[in-house]
Design an enzyme around this catalytic site. Structure first.
Site, mmCIF file in Angstrom:
data_model
loop_
_atom_site.group_PDB
_atom_site.id
_atom_site.type_symbol
_atom_site.label_atom_id
_atom_site.label_comp_id
_atom_site.label_asym_id
_atom_site.label_seq_id
_atom_site.Cartn_x
_atom_site.Cartn_y
_atom_site.Cartn_z
ATOM 1 N N LYS A 40 0.871 -1.182 0.000
ATOM 2 C CA LYS A 40 0.000 0.000 0.000
ATOM 3 C C LYS A 40 0.903 1.227 0.000
ATOM 4 O O LYS A 40 2.019 1.173 0.496
ATOM 5 C CB LYS A 40 -0.847 0.030 1.278
ATOM 6 N N HIS B 85 1.917 7.031 2.739
ATOM 7 C CA HIS B 85 1.364 8.349 2.401
ATOM 8 C C HIS B 85 1.345 9.312 3.581
ATOM 9 O O HIS B 85 1.809 8.991 4.668
ATOM 10 C CB HIS B 85 -0.026 8.177 1.796
ATOM 11 N N HIS C 234 0.716 8.559 7.115
ATOM 12 C CA HIS C 234 1.726 7.877 7.939
ATOM 13 C C HIS C 234 2.758 8.826 8.516
ATOM 14 O O HIS C 234 3.640 8.416 9.255
ATOM 15 C CB HIS C 234 2.479 6.829 7.102
HETATM 16 N N1 ARG Z 1 -0.450 -1.468 10.121
HETATM 17 C C1 ARG Z 1 -1.392 -0.718 10.886
HETATM 18 C C2 ARG Z 1 -2.043 0.342 10.015
HETATM 19 O O1 ARG Z 1 -1.462 0.750 9.030
HETATM 20 C C3 ARG Z 1 -0.797 -0.045 12.085
HETATM 21 C C4 ARG Z 1 -0.166 -0.973 13.084
HETATM 22 C C5 ARG Z 1 -0.106 -0.388 14.428
HETATM 23 N N2 ARG Z 1 0.531 -1.212 15.394
HETATM 24 C C6 ARG Z 1 0.018 -2.213 16.048
HETATM 25 N N3 ARG Z 1 0.761 -2.875 16.886
HETATM 26 N N4 ARG Z 1 -1.251 -2.550 15.904
HETATM 27 O O2 ARG Z 1 -3.117 0.796 10.346
#
Ligand code: ARG
Length: 566
Positions: free
Chosen positions: A126, A129, A132
């Protein structure tokens, strides 16, 4: 010398009933200099002493025997106000800032305590962006802040590299994908496949089943599925790393969601043993009604696990592997419920350390056109934001300082610094709307302003032609209000760091950098630093050197470079 602490010690001699910590927590920095450098409010003592706060303050001011570092004690209203001996203050603060250099502000506060900072954690395949930017930049700064304060730190990128979406990607790739095309522009091409999958699946619902099957194969370590997934992960990470490199970010671990796939059975088993797992229409859930939350789905009917299950596994693994003091997750506010549910479950499993797991939240970034949506093409790439800031910086340098060496490198340091600083100069919680105009405006209280002040210091130091040594007559500076103001800001550095760490708010450090820059620039305009008598010149240059060190340390914590010329 820790002046606040020293004042607390003196007060403690006169107020034996009060604990040092209480005295320390009461001492304030007055809002203006006429009220002294530190103030002790006596309101809370009135009852116990059966005297008015005024009377108590007056008595303290009269009775306390002044040590050398205190110039004067006055009572103003219900406060005892301490005016430091500027000679001692200036020489102590400037002197230690020069002597300590990169160590200035370090106290070893975090010694022997391991803190995990998990941040950025994008989903692979993905786009990386603008949504983030906050987790990435705030997280990086917290990582550096904890490190600076002496904690053992572990920076983790909990990559979103698992879940049914990989089944979808594999189906789409096998149907329409072309490896060589993808390799040229991985994220965009993978995103196209993903969008195409959704478009086509609307008419062909059986594709969803195929996707689930492929994800199941991945879970079962089918070689073809694993190879494809690994490749998608590698090309994605390569893209993300471009941005991490620009930002100077390094991780200790990329253990993302997939890392926990083989740890699921043990989580399920533990939840069952603790009696908190329930069957619900074939799926497994933890009921959280008692705790005012909706149930958490832990395992689907088909046996596949979920985001939250992997987060539970990750917390258990981290405790066992790192025995953390704090385990920090820098993740946006929309995931608040997820983190509350997860933390409650970890606690219900009997882990008292659940309290040390902290969700550090931040508000959402939207676009002028509306919320970000990769599927609808409403997306601003982080790499583009950084590159445009760098381009713009380069133009400005070419106009203002065309002979600068290494223009490209400086433009990168300043452009990136501008973006980073902007992100850190406000409290994390506020939502905001991204605008190119604001992002590329470098006027006012910005990163380039702080960097420029630092470069100005470097240039004065160079021009001065001498090394700052211990041989400085600080008494020449003690009546210079501009210098005292710089000293005041410098002296606050440790307490600023404590506040930033306590609240996980790097913006306090950004504020410090601005305050110091402003104080310094006033000093620079009011005084002829290099055109003064030799003794004064040496003393002024010492102030420049101290400022430079502190700005550099603050910028390091923020995750910015500090170019010496710009
Ligand atoms: N990958 C997730 C997202 O983009 C965020 C992860 C956050 N960390 C976690 N330990 N849940 O929304």
């Amino acid at each position: 010398m820790d002046f606040k602490n020293e004042i607390a010690i003196i007060l403690n001699n006169y107020l034996e009933n009060l604990a040092m910590e209480d005295i320390l927590s009461l001492i304030e920095i007055p809002p203006n200099v006429e009220m002294g450098d530190y103030a002790f409010p006596c309101f809370r003592l009135a009852k116990e002493f059966r005297k008015s706060p005024n009377q108590i303050a007056l008595e303290l001011a009269e009775k306390i025997e002044k040590p050398e570092f205190v110039g004067e004690i006055k009572n103003l209203g219900g406060y005892a106000n301490f005016f430091l001996n500027k000679n001692v203050w200036v020489s102590d603060v400037i002197g230690s800032c020069i002597a300590e250099g990169e160590e200035f502000g370090k106290t070893g506060f975090g010694q022997n305590r391991t803190t995990i900072i998990e941040y950025s954690s994008p989903n692979i395949a993905k786009p990386f962006h603008i949504g983030h930017i906050r987790t990435t930049v705030i997280g990086h700064s917290l990582h550096r802040l904890y490190k600076f304060m002496g904690f053992n730190t572990v920076a983790i990128n909990h990559l979103g590299d698992y879940g049914t979406q990989f089944g979808k990607l594999i189906v789409a790739y096998k149907a329409w994908g072309d490896r060589s095309v993808i390799e040229k522009d991985p994220i965009n091409e993978l995103l196209k496949l993903y969008i195409e999958f959704h478009d086509k699946a609307e008419e062909n619902p059986e594709m969803e089943d195929q996707a689930r099957e492929w994800f199941k194969k991945l879970e079962d370590k089918d070689p073809e599925a694993t190879e494809l997934w690994q490749w998608i992960r590698d090309v994605s990470l390569k893209e993300f790393n471009k941005v991490y490199e620009m930002l100077g970010i390094e991780y200790d671990s990329f253990a993302g969601e997939s890392f926990y796939s083989d740890k699921m059975p043990s989580v399920i088993k533990q939840l069952e043993e603790k009696g908190i797992l329930q069957d619900s229409q074939g799926a497994k859930i933890v009921d959280l009604e008692e705790h005012g939350m909706p149930p958490a789905l832990i395992m689907k009917k088909d046996g596949s696990t979920l985001y939250i299950t992997r987060d539970i596994a990750a917390a258990l693994y981290r405790k066992e592997t790192y025995d953390f003091y704090k385990n920090i997750y820098v993740v946006g506010t929309p995931q608040e419920l997820h983190f509350r549910q997860w933390k409650k479950i970890v606690e219900l499993m009997g882990n008292e350390w659940a309290k040390d797991c902290i969700h550090v939240q931040f508000g959402t970034v939207s676009l002028e056109e509306g919320t970000l949506s990769t599927r609808k093409g409403r997306v601003v790439f982080l790499e583009d934001v950084l590159n445009r800031a760098i381009e713009k910086t380069k133009e400005i340098i070419k106009q203002k300082n065309p002979d600068l060496e290494n223009i490209d490198n400086v433009a990168k340091q300043v452009g990136v610094g501008a973006i980073v600083f902007q992100e850190l100069s406000n409290s994390r919680i506020k939502d905001y709307q991204f605008s190119w105009e604001r992002t590329l405006s470098f006027e006012g209280e910005t990163g380039p302003y702080v960097q420029y002040t630092h470069a100005r210091c470097c240039s004065i130091l160079k021009k001065s032609g001498f090394e700052v040594t211990g041989d400085i007559d600080y008494s020449l500076l003690s009546s210079n209000e501009d210098v005292v103001e710089i000293v005041r800001v410098l002296d606050s550095f440790e307490s600023v760091l404590l506040r930033a760490q306590g609240k996980n708010e790097p913006h306090h450090v950004a504020r410090f950098a601005l305050d110091l820059s402003q104080a310094f620039n006033k000093f620079y305009h009011d005084n002829h630093i290099l055109n003064s008598e030799e003794d004064y010149k040496r003393a002024y240059v010492a102030v420049v050197s101290a400022t430079k060190n502190a700005l550099k340390n603050a910028m390091w914590i923020l995750g910015m470079e500090a170019p010496e010329k710009m």
